[in-house]
Design an enzyme around this catalytic site. Structure first.
Site, short mmCIF file in Angstrom:
data_model
loop_
_atom_site.label_atom_id
_atom_site.label_comp_id
_atom_site.label_asym_id
_atom_site.label_seq_id
_atom_site.Cartn_x
_atom_site.Cartn_y
_atom_site.Cartn_z
CB THR A 119 -2.70 -34.74 -16.25
OG1 THR A 119 -2.65 -34.58 -14.82
CG2 THR A 119 -4.05 -34.03 -17.22
CB CYS A 164 -7.41 -31.07 -11.23
SG CYS A 164 -6.75 -31.14 -9.84
CG HIS A 209 -3.34 -31.81 -12.33
ND1 HIS A 209 -3.86 -33.60 -13.20
CD2 HIS A 209 -4.44 -31.93 -11.57
CE1 HIS A 209 -4.72 -33.77 -12.18
NE2 HIS A 209 -4.93 -32.50 -11.59
#
Length: 161
Positions: free
Chosen positions: A23, A29, A46
């Protein structure tokens, strides 16, 4: 031939060795990487926000630590992983901007890390390593074969946890 599976923001996916999963652009995040070392099934979520119960119109369960991690584990079990063997590594949760105000709205990264750790603890999945906080973004690549989580950040050396 192996491939690297991409996970978008507020998304998750599962893969089996020799495939890897990645990711991009983890700021506040958190990337939650989980694996079963015996089956070499791995997954990556994520996580964008800590708690689905505080947001209205939260139909994307992948977006939140509380619902996304639970769904990731569920999907891994469907692929053949054993919950009792699962282990995790986490990265991200940065404070991307300097604010004088320490309100909860600007502490999203820290809250995402705390919520991810709490959910993993609730599910009895130990966290083997983490690279969280600080003030820079991360791109991660997870290898479910050996459990390595490669962390890349602009202007910094690559880290493997």
């Amino acid at each position: 031939m192996s491939q690297t599976i991409k996970v978008g923001m507020a998304d998750l996916n599962v893969c089996k060795s020799p495939d890897k999963i990645t990711t991009l652009g983890l700021g506040s995040c958190v990337g939650v990487a989980i694996r079963d070392p015996i089956t070499q099934i791995g997954g990556l979520a994520h996580v964008m926000l800590p708690n689905s119960k505080t947001i209205k119109n939260n139909s994307n369960i992948y977006k939140f630590a509380d619902t996304g991690i639970e769904e990731l584990v569920r999907q891994m079990v469907l692929q053949g992983a054993s919950r009792s063997r699962m282990v995790a590594k986490i990265a991200g949760g940065a404070q991307m901007f300097a604010f004088q105000n320490k309100s909860d709205m600007v502490r999203v990264g820290e809250q995402n890390v705390e919520a991810s750790k709490a959910k993993l603890k609730e599910l009895n999945i130990p966290i083997l390593a983490e690279d969280t906080g600080k003030n820079y973004g991360r791109t991660i690549i997870f290898d479910p074969q050996n459990g390595e989580l490669v962390i890349r950040s602009v202007g910094r050396d690559e880290v493997v946890i």
